[in-house]
Scaffold this motif. Structure first.
Motif, PDB file in Angstrom:
ATOM      1  N   PHE A  70     164.020 -47.721 -37.860  1.00  0.00           N
ATOM      2  CA  PHE A  70     163.249 -48.850 -37.362  1.00  0.00           C
ATOM      3  C   PHE A  70     161.767 -48.508 -37.408  1.00  0.00           C
ATOM      4  O   PHE A  70     161.368 -47.352 -37.509  1.00  0.00           O
ATOM      5  CB  PHE A  70     163.697 -49.264 -35.950  1.00  0.00           C
ATOM      6  N   THR A  71     160.966 -49.552 -37.365  1.00  0.00           N
ATOM      7  CA  THR A  71     159.519 -49.378 -37.383  1.00  0.00           C
ATOM      8  C   THR A  71     158.857 -50.520 -36.641  1.00  0.00           C
ATOM      9  O   THR A  71     159.418 -51.620 -36.555  1.00  0.00           O
ATOM     10  CB  THR A  71     158.985 -49.306 -38.835  1.00  0.00           C
ATOM     11  N   ILE A  82     166.679 -55.016 -43.203  1.00  0.00           N
ATOM     12  CA  ILE A  82     167.901 -55.751 -42.852  1.00  0.00           C
ATOM     13  C   ILE A  82     167.705 -56.670 -41.658  1.00  0.00           C
ATOM     14  O   ILE A  82     168.620 -57.406 -41.294  1.00  0.00           O
ATOM     15  CB  ILE A  82     169.095 -54.802 -42.611  1.00  0.00           C
ATOM     16  N   GLY A  83     166.544 -56.623 -41.047  1.00  0.00           N
ATOM     17  CA  GLY A  83     166.309 -57.524 -39.929  1.00  0.00           C
ATOM     18  C   GLY A  83     165.141 -57.088 -39.075  1.00  0.00           C
ATOM     19  O   GLY A  83     164.539 -56.033 -39.297  1.00  0.00           O
ATOM     20  N   GLY A  84     164.857 -57.915 -38.108  1.00  0.00           N
ATOM     21  CA  GLY A  84     163.784 -57.633 -37.171  1.00  0.00           C
ATOM     22  C   GLY A  84     164.073 -58.328 -35.860  1.00  0.00           C
ATOM     23  O   GLY A  84     164.935 -59.207 -35.788  1.00  0.00           O
ATOM     24  N   VAL A 107     159.879 -54.562 -27.242  1.00  0.00           N
ATOM     25  CA  VAL A 107     158.469 -54.324 -26.920  1.00  0.00           C
ATOM     26  C   VAL A 107     158.079 -52.965 -27.478  1.00  0.00           C
ATOM     27  O   VAL A 107     158.554 -51.952 -26.987  1.00  0.00           O
ATOM     28  CB  VAL A 107     158.231 -54.357 -25.393  1.00  0.00           C
ATOM     29  N   PRO A 108     157.247 -52.932 -28.535  1.00  0.00           N
ATOM     30  CA  PRO A 108     156.765 -54.059 -29.338  1.00  0.00           C
ATOM     31  C   PRO A 108     157.849 -54.539 -30.306  1.00  0.00           C
ATOM     32  O   PRO A 108     158.866 -53.878 -30.485  1.00  0.00           O
ATOM     33  CB  PRO A 108     155.574 -53.457 -30.096  1.00  0.00           C
ATOM     34  N   PRO A 109     157.619 -55.701 -30.957  1.00  0.00           N
ATOM     35  CA  PRO A 109     158.578 -56.191 -31.956  1.00  0.00           C
ATOM     36  C   PRO A 109     158.827 -55.127 -33.035  1.00  0.00           C
ATOM     37  O   PRO A 109     157.931 -54.341 -33.339  1.00  0.00           O
ATOM     38  CB  PRO A 109     157.869 -57.415 -32.548  1.00  0.00           C
TER      39      PRO A 109
END
Length: 188
Positions: free
Chosen positions: A146-147, A169-171, A176-178
């Motif tokens: 993730f990032t 693959i998604g977000g 927090v944060p996105p």
């Protein structure tokens, strides 16, 4: 004080001590945890988790049906490693730098997930982490990273040198944060 509040306090203290090792002031939320493990289940077999922190993603793996004894937690911070030993006594816990993973994980794994702050690391370090991780992953296995950034946190030169590809693959905006999640796998 709830476990969630204690985790947040511990995360914040670790971030104060070393903001480049702990890139967030709070643990990841449930929305991100569910997203990063959504392609992993009991059929995956062994799962390597890099930078588990307080175990938010580990709990998500357990909710997906991954057996605790099939989880290898690679955590550099001794304060988090001790907590993980208490929370997940059946998991294998390795207290080391993720760049040294190839030395400590002998059995192949069906997937890896990473909570490491790759954006704050030098490309050489990211290369070592990914090379070591993929040396321990089965042929079709992927690393889920993730990032908080807008693009993949693995530099293109590292992906190319290791013959890897990255697909978002998604977000989730409910973190927090996105955050966004990438599946990194070998090119076919």
């Amino acid at each position: 004080m709830t476990a969630s509040t204690m985790d947040s306090c511990q995360f914040f203290r670790a971030w104060i001590r070393n903001p480049f090792r702990v890139a967030s002031i709070t643990p990841s939320g449930t929305a991100l945890s569910d997203l990063i493990v959504r392609e992993i289940g009991p059929e995956t077999g062994r799962v390597i988790e890099l930078g588990p922190g307080t175990g938010v993603f580990t709990r998500a793996l357990l909710r997906r049906g991954v057996a605790e004894e099939n989880i290898v937690l690679v955590e550099q911070g001794p304060e988090f490693a001790g907590l993980l030993r208490q929370r997940f006594p059946k998991a294998a816990i390795v207290c080391t730098d993720a760049a040294k993973i190839a030395r400590f994980c002998a059995e192949p794994a069906g997937a890896a997930i990473s909570g490491l702050p790759l954006l704050s690391m030098r490309p050489e370090k990211v290369f070592a982490i990914l090379a070591g991780t993929f040396a321990r992953l089965d042929g079709d296995a992927a690393l889920y990273q993730f990032t908080y950034g807008a693009r993949c946190p693995v530099p293109r030169i590292v992906l190319d040198r290791l013959d890897l590809k990255a697909v978002r693959i998604g977000g989730t905006l409910r973190n927090v944060p996105p955050a966004f999640v990438y599946r990194i796998s070998r090119k076919r």
